[in-house]
Write an enzyme that holds these catalytic residues in place. Structure first.
Site, PDB file in Angstrom:
ATOM      1  N   GLU A 118       6.615  18.241  11.488  1.00 14.66           N
ATOM      2  CA  GLU A 118       5.470  17.702  11.991  1.00 14.66           C
ATOM      3  C   GLU A 118       4.928  18.349  12.875  1.00 14.66           C
ATOM      4  O   GLU A 118       3.402  18.056  14.205  1.00 14.66           O
ATOM      5  CB  GLU A 118       5.045  16.353  12.214  1.00 14.66           C
ATOM      6  CG  GLU A 118       6.005  14.881  10.575  1.00 14.66           C
ATOM      7  CD  GLU A 118       4.200  14.573  10.108  1.00 14.66           C
ATOM      8  OE1 GLU A 118       2.911  15.284  10.581  1.00 14.66           O
ATOM      9  OE2 GLU A 118       4.831  14.105   9.884  1.00 14.66           O
ATOM     10  N   HIS A 141       5.410   9.527  16.843  1.00 10.63           N
ATOM     11  CA  HIS A 141       5.752   8.808  16.102  1.00 10.63           C
ATOM     12  C   HIS A 141       6.516   8.382  15.690  1.00 10.63           C
ATOM     13  O   HIS A 141       8.358   9.060  14.984  1.00 10.63           O
ATOM     14  CB  HIS A 141       4.977  10.475  14.831  1.00 10.63           C
ATOM     15  CG  HIS A 141       5.175   9.795  13.611  1.00 10.63           C
ATOM     16  ND1 HIS A 141       4.623   8.719  13.342  1.00 10.63           N
ATOM     17  CD2 HIS A 141       6.319  10.143  12.672  1.00 10.63           C
ATOM     18  CE1 HIS A 141       4.963   8.294  11.400  1.00 10.63           C
ATOM     19  NE2 HIS A 141       6.065  10.064  11.733  1.00 10.63           N
ATOM     20  N   HIS A 143       7.979   4.793  12.855  1.00 12.41           N
ATOM     21  CA  HIS A 143       8.459   4.078  11.584  1.00 12.41           C
ATOM     22  C   HIS A 143       8.408   2.819  11.618  1.00 12.41           C
ATOM     23  O   HIS A 143       9.457   1.497  11.285  1.00 12.41           O
ATOM     24  CB  HIS A 143       8.984   4.541  10.464  1.00 12.41           C
ATOM     25  CG  HIS A 143       9.240   6.099   9.607  1.00 12.41           C
ATOM     26  ND1 HIS A 143      10.283   7.238   9.117  1.00 12.41           N
ATOM     27  CD2 HIS A 143       7.644   6.718  10.113  1.00 12.41           C
ATOM     28  CE1 HIS A 143       9.214   7.397   8.974  1.00 12.41           C
ATOM     29  NE2 HIS A 143       8.215   8.232   9.572  1.00 12.41           N
ATOM     30  N   GLU A 172      -1.152  -9.842  26.343  1.00 16.08           N
ATOM     31  CA  GLU A 172      -0.695  -8.934  26.530  1.00 16.08           C
ATOM     32  C   GLU A 172      -0.655  -8.339  25.677  1.00 16.08           C
ATOM     33  O   GLU A 172      -1.028  -6.383  25.692  1.00 16.08           O
ATOM     34  CB  GLU A 172       1.851  -8.463  26.473  1.00 16.08           C
ATOM     35  CG  GLU A 172       1.714  -9.258  27.905  1.00 16.08           C
ATOM     36  CD  GLU A 172       1.729 -11.119  27.659  1.00 16.08           C
ATOM     37  OE1 GLU A 172       1.240 -11.295  26.448  1.00 16.08           O
ATOM     38  OE2 GLU A 172       2.109 -11.420  28.503  1.00 16.08           O
ATOM     39  N   HIS A 213       2.873   4.661   6.067  1.00 21.23           N
ATOM     40  CA  HIS A 213       4.096   5.987   6.381  1.00 21.23           C
ATOM     41  C   HIS A 213       4.247   5.173   8.173  1.00 21.23           C
ATOM     42  O   HIS A 213       5.317   4.940   8.055  1.00 21.23           O
ATOM     43  CB  HIS A 213       2.779   7.351   6.472  1.00 21.23           C
ATOM     44  CG  HIS A 213       3.858   8.309   7.466  1.00 21.23           C
ATOM     45  ND1 HIS A 213       3.393   9.474   7.469  1.00 21.23           N
ATOM     46  CD2 HIS A 213       4.831   7.922   7.685  1.00 21.23           C
ATOM     47  CE1 HIS A 213       4.573  10.088   7.898  1.00 21.23           C
ATOM     48  NE2 HIS A 213       5.655   8.870   8.121  1.00 21.23           N
TER      49      HIS A 213
HETATM   50  O1  2HA Z   1      10.115  13.479  10.683  1.00 17.39           O
HETATM   51  O2  2HA Z   1       9.034  10.812  10.050  1.00 17.39           O
HETATM   52  O3  2HA Z   1       6.664  12.061   9.128  1.00 17.39           O
HETATM   53  C1  2HA Z   1       9.480  13.103   9.839  1.00 17.39           C
HETATM   54  C2  2HA Z   1       9.131  11.785   9.560  1.00 17.39           C
HETATM   55  C3  2HA Z   1       7.501  12.787   9.054  1.00 17.39           C
HETATM   56 ZN    ZN Z   2       6.701   9.401   9.873  1.00 20.18          ZN
END
Ligand code: 2HA
Ligand code: ZN
Length: 267
Positions: A118, A141, A143, A172, A213
């Protein structure tokens, strides 16, 4: 000890990145190599450190990062796991230096590991934020399971609806995420289309959902970026718990209760 390790401020920043990588793993938000982090560390390096010899050749970028010439970033490595970034940030991430013209980058420490897939999208975001005069040094980023679950429901693929729902689950959330959330409809991970769509959302928000995602946060401080995502995920969990408790459509705090927070906390 190498010149880089002697920089206490830099080492402290890298240890904060490692701390957050550990949280992402223990939260269950970083399966396998899920997620990636980039932090602009230019301001905490002196001229000598910034000009250390590269350990890779110049690696071209698809687009010139005109605002980022000579900037230095710590970035997690491609295919690397957050649980290992947590204990060995320099075996699972690198320092890169952007070329003065912004057209390429080179790896300067510690090992020749390729940065996250990324990277082009992270750099595009850093470039955009710098262009509009923001000092957002961090792009994070990850998940988060509960938040991703919510993006499977079409009803929530609307910035106002998901923001209102999450804000109203716990005070909050309204206070910590005052700009609410942006939404990017599903795009292939790692693509510049995903980056461009995210940048559109960053015009109004600091946190953006990627449908089915994950989530991306920008900010000045990595711990604060983590805290914001953690608070949002907690709100999502409360939403699910409220539903489990028998409330089919939790309405959350009222508009008045939310507005009172704006006044009380000067949001
Ligand atoms: O790096 O999360 O979006 C792995 C990821 C790609
Ligand atoms: Zn990801």
């Amino acid at each position: 000890m190498g010149i880089i390790e002697k920089n206490k401020a830099l080492m402290k920043e890298i240890s904060r990145i490692a701390e957050v990588a550990g949280y992402l793993w223990t939260k269950g938000w970083a399966e396998r190599n899920g997620g990636n982090i980039s932090v602009n560390v230019t301001d905490i390096m002196n001229e000598k450190e910034k000009s250390i010899p590269a350990i890779s050749k110049a690696i071209p970028l698809q687009e010139a990062m005109t605002e980022l010439g000579e900037n230095i970033f710590y970035v997690t490595g491609t295919g690397k796991r957050m649980r290992y970034v947590a204990c060995n940030p320099f075996e699972n991430g690198v320092l890169i230096r952007i070329a003065p013209d912004g057209n390429s980058y080179e790896i300067i420490a510690e090992q020749c590991i390729l940065p996250t897939s990324e990277l082009p999208s992270h750099l595009m975001m850093h470039n955009y934020l710098r262009k509009i005069g923001k000092n957002n040094r961090v792009v994070l980023h990850t998940h988060p399971t509960d938040l991703i679950g919510m993006t499977h429901n079409k009803h929530f693929l609307n910035s106002q609806v998901i923001t209102r729902t999450l804000w109203s689950m716990i005070p909050e959330c309204r206070i910590i995420i005052p700009k609410g959330l942006g939404i990017v409809p599903y795009e292939i991970p790692g693509t510049l289309d995903l980056a461009r769509a995210t940048i559109e959302q960053l015009k109004e928000h600091d946190i953006v959902f990627w449908e089915k995602h994950g989530i991306l946060a920008v900010g000045e401080d990595i711990i604060e970026c983590f805290d914001a995502i953690d608070t949002l995920n907690k709100s999502a969990q409360i939403y699910f718990c409220a539903r489990l408790s028998g409330c089919d459509n939790p309405s959350g705090m009222t508009d008045k209760q939310l507005d009172d927070l704006v006044e009380a906390f000067g949001l």
